[in-house]
Design an enzyme around this catalytic site. Structure first.
Site, PDB file in Angstrom:
ATOM      1  N   ILE A  58       0.907  -1.029   0.063  1.00 28.52           N
ATOM      2  CA  ILE A  58      -0.188   0.246  -0.093  1.00 28.52           C
ATOM      3  C   ILE A  58       0.977   1.253  -0.005  1.00 28.52           C
ATOM      4  O   ILE A  58       1.836   1.220   0.816  1.00 28.52           O
ATOM      5  CB  ILE A  58      -0.964  -0.132   1.181  1.00 28.52           C
ATOM      6  N   SER A  59       0.772   2.120  -0.682  1.00 25.90           N
ATOM      7  CA  SER A  59       1.515   3.265  -1.021  1.00 25.90           C
ATOM      8  C   SER A  59       1.440   4.121   0.266  1.00 25.90           C
ATOM      9  O   SER A  59       0.684   4.180   1.065  1.00 25.90           O
ATOM     10  CB  SER A  59       0.994   4.257  -2.213  1.00 25.90           C
ATOM     11  N   GLN A  60       2.720   5.070   0.246  1.00 30.92           N
ATOM     12  CA  GLN A  60       2.854   6.097   1.539  1.00 30.92           C
ATOM     13  C   GLN A  60       1.704   6.965   1.321  1.00 30.92           C
ATOM     14  O   GLN A  60       1.412   7.687   0.179  1.00 30.92           O
ATOM     15  CB  GLN A  60       3.877   6.463   1.262  1.00 30.92           C
TER      16      GLN A  60
END
Ligand code: SAH
Length: 213
Positions: A58-60
């Site tokens: 999951i992206s930042q």
């Protein structure tokens, strides 16, 4: 999330250059922990990518916010996301516009993401299992296209499915290296490119993954 956590989260995004009030509001309204497995939920509001199933991430949050801000979404936009992953970015997009399509090559990820989006009553997102590098010709053209996986060049088929006047945001560069986030604006005169900074994403791979379901 409690008010204190929420305040810190939004202040953190502001300090990283997120100024668009609509984007901040969308980020505030989507619980990131709902897109994580239990063990990672306590770290949901740290500004860091986290592992999800199928070896993906999951992206930042600040990168999600930066990409969303760069897309300059209006409520009438039809948006395509490539790389559903957890579904978190799709949820943010769904808060900002009427219609979102998101494509994921790992069927188990697509299935869980769809369930999470439905649980949050985000009925304007359609999750599709497929090879996003081919786009979604049957729903094109799109007003905005976002890639959350890196390719060496902007995929030609996706550029073709972007409406004139539309915006595409994507990481470009070699896989497993630092990539450059770029914004492409399509006009009658051609494509205009802007570099937005360095990012690190998993690579855009071809074909649908052979997961054992
Ligand atoms: N946007 C996600 C993070 C994405 S990680 C989130 O908010 O959680 C990148 C995702 O892109 C991975 O899940 C990976 O499986 C997917 N991906 C890579 N190549 C793809 C392709 N060709 N088509 C669709 N999805 C792809």
């Amino acid at each position: 999330m409690n008010t204190e956590t929420q305040m810190q989260f939004i202040l953190g995004l502001r300090s990283k250059g997120i100024t668009d009030a609509r984007v901040l509001k969308a980020m505030e309204s989507i619980p990131r922990e709902a897109f994580l497995e239990g063990t990672f939920q306590p770290r949901a509001y740290a500004d860091t990518p986290l592992p999800i199933d199928c070896g993906q991430t999951i992206s930042q949050p600040s990168v999600v916010a930066q990409m969303t801000q760069a897309l300059d979404i209006t409520p009438r936009c039809k948006v395509l996301e490539i790389g559903t992953g957890s579904g978190y970015q799709a949820a943010i997009l769904a808060k900002l516009t009427r219609r979102v399509y998101t494509v994921e090559r790992h069927r188990p990820l697509a299935r869980i993401a769809a369930k999470r989006l439905a649980a949050l009553d985000l009925g304007n997102v359609t999750v599709i299992t497929g090879d996003g590098s081919l786009g979604l010709p049957e729903q094109s053209p799109f007003d905005r296209i976002l890639l959350t996986a890196a390719s060496e060049d902007p995929p030609a088929l996706l550029l073709k499915q972007l409406r004139v006047g539309g915006i595409m945001v994507l990481p470009v560069g070699q896989s497993d290296m630092v990539q450059t986030l770029i914004k492409i604006v399509k006009s009658d005169n051609g494509l205009e490119y802007t570099e937005l900074g360095e990012v690190r994403f998993v690579p855009l791979l071809e074909g649908v993954a052979e997961d054992i379901a």
